[in-house]
Design a protein around this motif. Sequence first.
Motif, PDB file in Angstrom:
ATOM      1  N   GLU A 156      27.736 -23.954 -31.634  1.00 39.07           N
ATOM      2  CA  GLU A 156      28.208 -23.037 -30.603  1.00 39.07           C
ATOM      3  C   GLU A 156      29.133 -23.747 -29.621  1.00 39.07           C
ATOM      4  OE1 GLU A 156      24.591 -21.510 -28.867  1.00 39.07           O
ATOM      5  OE2 GLU A 156      24.594 -19.818 -30.262  1.00 39.07           O
ATOM      6  N   TYR A 157      30.226 -23.073 -29.280  1.00 40.25           N
ATOM      7  CA  TYR A 157      31.114 -23.582 -28.242  1.00 40.25           C
ATOM      8  C   TYR A 157      30.640 -22.985 -26.922  1.00 40.25           C
ATOM      9  CZ  TYR A 157      35.107 -24.841 -25.465  1.00 40.25           C
ATOM     10  OH  TYR A 157      35.905 -25.367 -24.478  1.00 40.25           O
ATOM     11  N   ASP A 158      30.368 -23.840 -25.946  1.00 40.84           N
ATOM     12  CA  ASP A 158      29.850 -23.409 -24.653  1.00 40.84           C
ATOM     13  C   ASP A 158      31.021 -23.198 -23.694  1.00 40.84           C
ATOM     14  OD1 ASP A 158      28.516 -22.945 -22.289  1.00 40.84           O
ATOM     15  OD2 ASP A 158      27.269 -24.748 -22.414  1.00 40.84           O
ATOM     16  N   CYS A 216      34.677 -14.826 -22.092  1.00 33.35           N
ATOM     17  CA  CYS A 216      33.622 -15.746 -22.541  1.00 33.35           C
ATOM     18  C   CYS A 216      33.299 -16.776 -21.461  1.00 33.35           C
ATOM     19  CB  CYS A 216      34.038 -16.441 -23.836  1.00 33.35           C
ATOM     20  SG  CYS A 216      33.980 -15.371 -25.283  1.00 33.35           S
ATOM     21  N   ALA A 220      29.413 -17.639 -22.119  1.00 34.04           N
ATOM     22  CA  ALA A 220      29.003 -17.396 -23.499  1.00 34.04           C
ATOM     23  C   ALA A 220      28.971 -18.686 -24.319  1.00 34.04           C
ATOM     24  CB  ALA A 220      29.961 -16.404 -24.152  1.00 34.04           C
ATOM     25  N   LYS A 221      28.074 -18.687 -25.272  1.00 36.75           N
ATOM     26  CA  LYS A 221      28.006 -19.747 -26.283  1.00 36.75           C
ATOM     27  C   LYS A 221      28.281 -19.050 -27.608  1.00 36.75           C
ATOM     28  CE  LYS A 221      24.784 -22.623 -23.736  1.00 36.75           C
ATOM     29  NZ  LYS A 221      23.468 -23.237 -23.704  1.00 36.75           N
ATOM     30  N   VAL A 222      29.395 -19.402 -28.229  1.00 38.30           N
ATOM     31  CA  VAL A 222      29.872 -18.686 -29.408  1.00 38.30           C
ATOM     32  C   VAL A 222      30.162 -19.673 -30.534  1.00 38.30           C
ATOM     33  CG1 VAL A 222      31.661 -17.101 -30.265  1.00 38.30           C
ATOM     34  CG2 VAL A 222      30.958 -16.981 -27.866  1.00 38.30           C
ATOM     35  N   CYS A 242      32.419 -20.299 -32.539  1.00 38.60           N
ATOM     36  CA  CYS A 242      33.825 -19.984 -32.831  1.00 38.60           C
ATOM     37  C   CYS A 242      34.303 -20.587 -34.147  1.00 38.60           C
ATOM     38  CB  CYS A 242      34.725 -20.456 -31.688  1.00 38.60           C
ATOM     39  SG  CYS A 242      34.396 -19.684 -30.109  1.00 38.60           S
ATOM     40  N   MET A 278      32.735 -18.813 -37.151  1.00 37.93           N
ATOM     41  CA  MET A 278      33.311 -17.467 -37.282  1.00 37.93           C
ATOM     42  C   MET A 278      34.740 -17.548 -37.819  1.00 37.93           C
ATOM     43  SD  MET A 278      31.792 -15.829 -33.747  1.00 37.93           S
ATOM     44  CE  MET A 278      32.854 -14.406 -33.780  1.00 37.93           C
TER      45      MET A 278
END
Length: 129
Positions: free
Chosen positions: A60-62, A107, A112-114, A116, A119
């Motif tokens: 996850e990118y924070d 984000c 957000a923690k995504v 990226c 995805m």
Amino acid sequence: KKFVDDYIKMVHACARRDKGNVIECSKSLGFLTGDETKVMLDAHCEAGFTVGIPFSVDGEYDFAQTKGQLTGRVSEKAGTLVKHRLTPPPEEAYSLHRKLSGAFLACIKLKAKVPCRDMFLEIYDSYNR
């Protein structure tokens, strides 16, 4: 179709910090003419690498941890990009970049923690099949 083909390759190259492919894709897309100075090419690539950071991080990118680093680092290059640009960005890029910027800012605001990278690679792999 050609714009999307080249753009997704450029995002992939930005995430990998692959300067040669960023420049090639940027020429194909019309961001660059091929006659740019080294200063312009360096600023263009560094801005692309910065935008590519969320797509380069495993897991996850924070976005909360960026603390303006993404927007600040791109803004630092803006003067050089404006001063040395030989051609305007392609028309298709304006709305796409506004949307990407808006998504990043949302984000950041939401902390957000995504995932990226995961995805993007899923989309990239699916697109290239």
